[in-house]
Design an enzyme around this catalytic site. Structure first.
Site, PDB file in Angstrom:
ATOM      1  N   TYR A  58       0.835  -1.209   0.000  1.00  0.00           N
ATOM      2  CA  TYR A  58       0.000   0.000   0.000  1.00  0.00           C
ATOM      3  C   TYR A  58       0.868   1.256   0.000  1.00  0.00           C
ATOM      4  CZ  TYR A  58      -3.873  -3.098   1.371  1.00  0.00           C
ATOM      5  OH  TYR A  58      -4.817  -4.092   1.430  1.00  0.00           O
ATOM      6  N   HIS A 137      -0.780 -11.730   0.694  1.00  0.00           N
ATOM      7  CA  HIS A 137      -1.657 -10.811  -0.025  1.00  0.00           C
ATOM      8  C   HIS A 137      -2.049 -11.373  -1.381  1.00  0.00           C
ATOM      9  CE1 HIS A 137      -2.515  -6.214  -0.517  1.00  0.00           C
ATOM     10  NE2 HIS A 137      -3.499  -6.947  -0.965  1.00  0.00           N
ATOM     11  N   SER A 216     -13.503  -3.968   2.182  1.00  0.00           N
ATOM     12  CA  SER A 216     -14.516  -3.190   1.454  1.00  0.00           C
ATOM     13  C   SER A 216     -15.932  -3.534   1.918  1.00  0.00           C
ATOM     14  CB  SER A 216     -14.382  -3.406  -0.059  1.00  0.00           C
ATOM     15  OG  SER A 216     -13.131  -2.993  -0.537  1.00  0.00           O
ATOM     16  N   PRO A 217     -16.178  -3.599   3.234  1.00  0.00           N
ATOM     17  CA  PRO A 217     -17.515  -3.962   3.712  1.00  0.00           C
ATOM     18  C   PRO A 217     -18.559  -2.879   3.462  1.00  0.00           C
ATOM     19  CG  PRO A 217     -16.154  -3.268   5.553  1.00  0.00           C
ATOM     20  CD  PRO A 217     -15.252  -3.330   4.355  1.00  0.00           C
ATOM     21  N   LEU A 218     -18.103  -1.684   3.097  1.00  0.00           N
ATOM     22  CA  LEU A 218     -19.021  -0.596   2.745  1.00  0.00           C
ATOM     23  C   LEU A 218     -19.041  -0.338   1.242  1.00  0.00           C
ATOM     24  CD1 LEU A 218     -18.338   1.909   5.672  1.00  0.00           C
ATOM     25  CD2 LEU A 218     -20.201   0.248   5.419  1.00  0.00           C
ATOM     26  N   GLY A 219     -18.631  -1.346   0.463  1.00  0.00           N
ATOM     27  CA  GLY A 219     -18.675  -1.179  -0.991  1.00  0.00           C
ATOM     28  C   GLY A 219     -17.868   0.006  -1.470  1.00  0.00           C
ATOM     29  N   ARG A 220     -16.683   0.188  -0.862  1.00  0.00           N
ATOM     30  CA  ARG A 220     -15.788   1.314  -1.204  1.00  0.00           C
ATOM     31  C   ARG A 220     -16.524   2.647  -1.065  1.00  0.00           C
ATOM     32  NH1 ARG A 220     -11.353  -1.457  -3.272  1.00  0.00           N
ATOM     33  NH2 ARG A 220     -11.879  -3.533  -4.027  1.00  0.00           N
TER      34      ARG A 220
END
Length: 347
Positions: A58, A137, A216-220
């Site tokens: 990252y 990863h 990404s549990p909030l859909g990015r």
């Protein structure tokens, strides 16, 4: 509602049910200010979050994503600086395996000798003497997964790592890896609008005693209700390349999000909190890691553990975001070059 702590599989490591993904503090989602990111990490800790996720890649940018380059290991260094003096308050997870070439392409390296080298480098960047959870990863198609996981297990035996995990692999590879050493976590995308893991992956994790860590549990950020049909993503925003965020797909998906927002408004919660509470209501050991670089959102996400959903609520949301209604796949084209023949890109 899930206030109880989650224990990572096959360990005594206990974490709050919602963590913090730090990737966006270094790349993928437009500009990020380091001091603001550090403040977000501190706000998360103050709100009770103790599980922080990063990776050595990252910040590296490169041709695979079209992202600006901050430097390989940038995110680990940032997180290490933010938690300095608070090591006993945090559980640190990082990943290895993705390497950036001179031409900006990403290759994968799972050789046992590289596992050890990558771990030493991550320890230095994080400024710690051990990593709590160490993931692959990406998987190297030229190296049997048993060899890579065996080298990771040696790190546990040496006290450099407390637990090991994988990222975005299927049930067969999970079983092969688990036959070598206990796996504590699997990290893969999972949210109301990305539910591919439900059929086989989640049941396999339960079978093997592996904690599932949704990224990404909030859909990015889409499920947080922050976008409209007029939203345009800049060239340094990864979402501009993703099928769910393009054209008619985006328009159709935002209609679902509008229904989620109406549901959340009726209950005096944010749509993001509802989306996280839905994940926590699933019958699995789950610890989502929503990403943010804003203190206010970190506090808001942390509060999702106290959001009550009835069985009918959970069923309604699952039906609303039935996979047949969600438009667009997970990723567009990525320039990922495995070292060997074939490809096993995990993220």
């Amino acid at each position: 509602m899930r206030e109880a702590r989650v224990t990572l599989g096959h360990t005594d490591i206990s974490i709050r049910p919602i963590g913090l993904g730090c990737m966006g503090m270094s790349q993928f989602y437009g500009d990020a200010d380091e001091e603001e990111s550090v403040a977000a990490i501190h706000a998360a800790i103050d709100a009770g979050i103790d599980f922080f996720d990063t990776s050595d890649i990252y910040g590296a940018g490169g041709a695979a994503t079209g992202q600006p380059v901050r430097g390989f290991g940038h995110n680990e260094e940032l997180l290490g600086r933010a938690v300095r003096g608070m090591r006993d308050q945090v559980v640190l997870a990082t990943k290895f395996g993705a390497r950036l070439g001179p031409d900006g392409s990403v290759s994968v390296d799972g050789r046992p000798e590289y596992v050890a080298q990558a771990c030493e480098a991550s320890l230095r960047r994080l400024g710690v003497d051990h990593i709590d959870l160490y993931y692959t990863h990406r998987l190297d198609a030229a190296v049997p997964i048993e060899d890579t996981v065996g080298a990771m297990a040696e790190l546990v035996a040496a006290g450099k790592v407390r637990a090991i995990g994988l990222s975005s692999v299927g049930p067969d590879l999970l079983r092969r890896a688990a036959s070598v050493a206990p796996l504590s976590a699997l990290q893969s995308e999972y949210s109301l609008w990305a539910r591919e893991v439900e059929q086989e992956i989640l049941p396999t994790c339960r079978e093997l005693g592996i904690t599932f860590v949704p990224y990404s549990p909030l859909g990015r950020a889409a499920l947080a209700g922050r976008f409209t049909g007029d939203t345009a993503f800049s060239g340094d925003d990864f979402r501009a390349t993703l099928p769910k965020f393009q054209g008619e797909n985006f328009t159709a998906n935002l209609r679902l999000v509008e229904e989620l927002k109406a549901f959340a408004d009726e209950r005096a919660h944010s749509p993001g909190q509802i989306a996280l509470a839905w994940l926590l209501a699933q019958p699995y050991d789950i610890a989502p890691i929503p990403g943010t670089k804003r203190a206010a959102y970190a506090r808001q996400n942390a509060a999702a553990t106290a959001v009550p959903l009835s069985a009918d609520d959970v069923a309604y949301l699952a039906q609303l975001f039935d996979p047949a209604r969600v438009r667009g796949g997970q990723y567009g084209a990525l320039n990922v070059r495995p070292r060997g023949a074939g490809e096993h890109a995990s993220r």
